[in-house]
Design a protein around this motif. Structure first.
Motif, PDB file in Angstrom:
ATOM      1  N   LEU A 134      10.858   3.762   5.513  1.00 20.60           N
ATOM      2  CA  LEU A 134       9.960   4.213   4.442  1.00 20.60           C
ATOM      3  C   LEU A 134       9.294   3.022   3.772  1.00 20.60           C
ATOM      4  O   LEU A 134       8.078   3.034   3.517  1.00 20.60           O
ATOM      5  N   GLN A 135      10.066   1.996   3.492  1.00 20.43           N
ATOM      6  CA  GLN A 135       9.513   0.797   2.872  1.00 20.43           C
ATOM      7  C   GLN A 135       8.439   0.171   3.755  1.00 20.43           C
ATOM      8  O   GLN A 135       7.359  -0.213   3.272  1.00 20.43           O
ATOM      9  N   ASN A 136       8.721   0.089   5.041  1.00 22.79           N
ATOM     10  CA  ASN A 136       7.763  -0.475   5.984  1.00 22.79           C
ATOM     11  C   ASN A 136       6.486   0.356   6.042  1.00 22.79           C
ATOM     12  O   ASN A 136       5.371  -0.182   6.098  1.00 22.79           O
ATOM     13  N   TYR A 137       6.648   1.696   6.006  1.00 20.51           N
ATOM     14  CA  TYR A 137       5.484   2.586   6.027  1.00 20.51           C
ATOM     15  C   TYR A 137       4.578   2.318   4.831  1.00 20.51           C
ATOM     16  O   TYR A 137       3.348   2.199   4.974  1.00 20.51           O
ATOM     17  N   LEU A 138       5.146   2.214   3.642  1.00 25.80           N
ATOM     18  CA  LEU A 138       4.343   2.011   2.442  1.00 25.80           C
ATOM     19  C   LEU A 138       3.725   0.615   2.402  1.00 25.80           C
ATOM     20  O   LEU A 138       2.640   0.430   1.828  1.00 25.80           O
ATOM     21  N   GLN A 139       4.394  -0.348   2.994  1.00 32.02           N
ATOM     22  CA  GLN A 139       3.860  -1.710   2.992  1.00 32.02           C
ATOM     23  C   GLN A 139       2.776  -1.907   4.044  1.00 32.02           C
ATOM     24  O   GLN A 139       1.873  -2.724   3.862  1.00 32.02           O
ATOM     25  N   LYS A 140       2.856  -1.159   5.139  1.00 30.24           N
ATOM     26  CA  LYS A 140       1.924  -1.360   6.249  1.00 30.24           C
ATOM     27  C   LYS A 140       0.781  -0.348   6.289  1.00 30.24           C
ATOM     28  O   LYS A 140      -0.263  -0.614   6.896  1.00 30.24           O
ATOM     29  N   THR A 141       0.954   0.791   5.651  1.00 32.05           N
ATOM     30  CA  THR A 141      -0.060   1.847   5.710  1.00 32.05           C
ATOM     31  C   THR A 141      -1.080   1.670   4.597  1.00 32.05           C
ATOM     32  O   THR A 141      -0.725   1.560   3.419  1.00 32.05           O
ATOM     33  N   LYS A 142      -2.333   1.638   4.960  1.00 25.73           N
ATOM     34  CA  LYS A 142      -3.389   1.504   3.964  1.00 25.73           C
ATOM     35  C   LYS A 142      -3.522   2.808   3.178  1.00 25.73           C
ATOM     36  O   LYS A 142      -3.642   3.879   3.765  1.00 25.73           O
ATOM     37  N   PRO A 143      -3.480   2.755   1.853  1.00 24.12           N
ATOM     38  CA  PRO A 143      -3.668   3.971   1.057  1.00 24.12           C
ATOM     39  C   PRO A 143      -4.993   4.637   1.407  1.00 24.12           C
ATOM     40  O   PRO A 143      -5.984   3.952   1.684  1.00 24.12           O
ATOM     41  N   PRO A 144      -5.042   5.969   1.415  1.00 18.31           N
ATOM     42  CA  PRO A 144      -6.249   6.682   1.831  1.00 18.31           C
ATOM     43  C   PRO A 144      -7.441   6.524   0.885  1.00 18.31           C
ATOM     44  O   PRO A 144      -8.573   6.790   1.273  1.00 18.31           O
ATOM     45  N   HIS A 145      -7.174   6.088  -0.344  1.00 21.70           N
ATOM     46  CA  HIS A 145      -8.240   5.935  -1.343  1.00 21.70           C
ATOM     47  C   HIS A 145      -7.665   5.186  -2.543  1.00 21.70           C
ATOM     48  O   HIS A 145      -6.479   4.831  -2.563  1.00 21.70           O
ATOM     49  N   ASP A 146      -8.492   4.959  -3.548  1.00 25.47           N
ATOM     50  CA  ASP A 146      -8.032   4.243  -4.740  1.00 25.47           C
ATOM     51  C   ASP A 146      -6.936   5.018  -5.468  1.00 25.47           C
ATOM     52  O   ASP A 146      -6.058   4.407  -6.097  1.00 25.47           O
ATOM     53  N   TYR A 147      -6.984   6.334  -5.400  1.00 30.17           N
ATOM     54  CA  TYR A 147      -5.916   7.117  -6.038  1.00 30.17           C
ATOM     55  C   TYR A 147      -4.590   6.817  -5.350  1.00 30.17           C
ATOM     56  O   TYR A 147      -3.547   6.696  -6.006  1.00 30.17           O
ATOM     57  N   GLY A 148      -4.609   6.686  -4.034  1.00 34.37           N
ATOM     58  CA  GLY A 148      -3.406   6.327  -3.301  1.00 34.37           C
ATOM     59  C   GLY A 148      -2.891   4.952  -3.705  1.00 34.37           C
ATOM     60  O   GLY A 148      -1.675   4.710  -3.733  1.00 34.37           O
ATOM     61  N   ARG A 149      -3.792   4.039  -4.025  1.00 26.99           N
ATOM     62  CA  ARG A 149      -3.388   2.710  -4.497  1.00 26.99           C
ATOM     63  C   ARG A 149      -2.642   2.815  -5.830  1.00 26.99           C
ATOM     64  O   ARG A 149      -1.695   2.052  -6.078  1.00 26.99           O
TER      65      ARG A 149
END
Length: 377
Positions: free
Chosen positions: A211-226
């Motif tokens: 899960l940690q790797n997913y959040l660190q490597k996956t680009k948020p879909p938009h600024d809200y995701g950021r």
């Protein structure tokens, strides 16, 4: 002459009936159960003359109670939001928090009894993450992890997707909008639960690392995701770098509008909310290019700014607090237009809880004074 008199009388009668107020069919309440009936959410609902903590509290407590009683499920936009935030409001929601916790424990027990195949698809993984997040938020205020919360978190790890995300729908942004969002809810649950991350077994530790790797490597879909990533990163130490945190804070400040508020619609394009599931609706809105500030995004922006260490007297925060205090509606809520349908506008629920939490984090909630004012009425 008699004919003309009759014609004149008829004309007067018609004009009289035309001037009478028309009977408008009552709008469907936003929330309703038993004696609770919350009026429909409308953009043109009148503003209050001054901020009322009591009105906001009653709206939030009664709406979540009504949803729980009538729908009998945990939803991200109402009782899910309640249990994520209400425990942090201290004595304001003590009775309601205890009642909601009992319901969340009941929902957890249902998940624990269900076949594994029944809780790994659709919205179920994210819904389970919301149950875990609410129970973890409760335990955080008590300073001790309960056996029930630990069991819920243990189960939550078993429904994780192979890439570390949490299956979600993509049709009801901003919450039920992507598996990325589901992953941030699960991560928040893990990071909030007192001591949980230090007592997991080897297999669970591997799931957490995925899960940690997913959040660190996956680009948020938009600024809200950021924003969601920042929110988790401030709880889960080491998840994000200082550079990402500072860049996200700068992004939040850049989105602030001239009136001091923030607008949810500026944080993603119509094509990226929920994978584009609402693009036609959003592109057709008359204020598409100049969306109004709303309670949800203004409250969330200030919450994250304060939790990241931005001082309460920062000009952007002071302007945002002024917007919040000037835009509460008569019902006690703050208006936020749904991204999905122009119906119940359930987003006004988080659109009310976020501003309340923002006020608290800025030292603007005087519960004692509010109590005295109510007694004097």
């Amino acid at each position: 002459p008699m004919i003309r008199q009759n014609q004149l009388a008829t004309a007067i009668l018609l004009l009289t009936f035309a001037s009478l107020p028309t009977v408008v069919e009552a709008e469907t309440p936003q929330y309703e159960s038993g004696d609770i009936k919350i009026v429909a959410a409308r953009a043109d609902e009148p503003m209050r003359e001054s901020f009322s903590l009591t009105a906001a509290k009653e709206y939030l407590a009664e709406s979540s109670q009504a949803w729980t009683e009538k729908r009998n499920c945990v939803s991200c936009h109402t009782n899910g939001t309640f249990m994520q935030l209400a425990p942090s409001l201290g004595r304001l929601f003590t009775e309601q928090v205890e009642s909601h916790r009992k319901f969340f424990l009941l929902e957890s027990s249902k998940f624990l009894r269900a076949p594994a195949s029944a809780i790994k698809t659709g919205l179920k993984p994210t819904q389970l993450a919301y149950v875990a997040s609410g129970l973890a938020a409760y335990d955080e205020t008590k300073g001790q992890l309960s056996p029930e919360t630990k069991a819920t978190l243990d189960l939550m790890l078993t429904v994780q997707s192979e890439d570390g995300s949490y299956s979600n729908l993509d049709c009801w942004p901003p919450f039920e909008s992507s598996s990325y969002h589901g992953a941030t809810v699960a991560a928040m649950a893990l990071a909030t639960a007192p001591g949980y991350l230090s007592q997991v077994n080897e297999a669970q530790q591997k799931q957490i690392e995925v899960l940690q790797n997913y959040l660190q490597k996956t680009k948020p879909p938009h600024d809200y995701g950021r924003l969601l990533l920042l929110q988790v990163g401030m709880k889960w130490k080491g998840l994000i770098s200082d550079e990402i945190q500072q860049e996200t804070i700068a992004m939040i400040l850049k989105h602030q509008q001239k009136d001091g508020g923030w607008a949810m619609r500026t944080f993603a394009t119509p094509e990226t909310w929920g994978g584009g599931s609402r693009k036609d609706k959003l592109n057709a809105e008359p204020n598409k290019d100049a969306p109004a500030s709303d309670g949800h995004q203004t409250g969330l922006a200030i919450m994250l700014l304060r939790e990241s260490g931005t001082p309460a007297d920062h000009p952007a925060i002071r302007a945002g607090i002024k917007w919040i205090k000037s835009n509460q509606r008569e019902s006690g809520r703050w208006w936020t237009r749904s991204l999905n349908t122009d119906g119940p506008h359930f987003i006004t629920y988080s659109g009310t809880f976020y501003p309340l939490r923002a006020l608290q984090l800025c030292g603007e909630l005087d519960q004692k004074q509010e109590s005295l004012s109510k007694e004097s009425e």
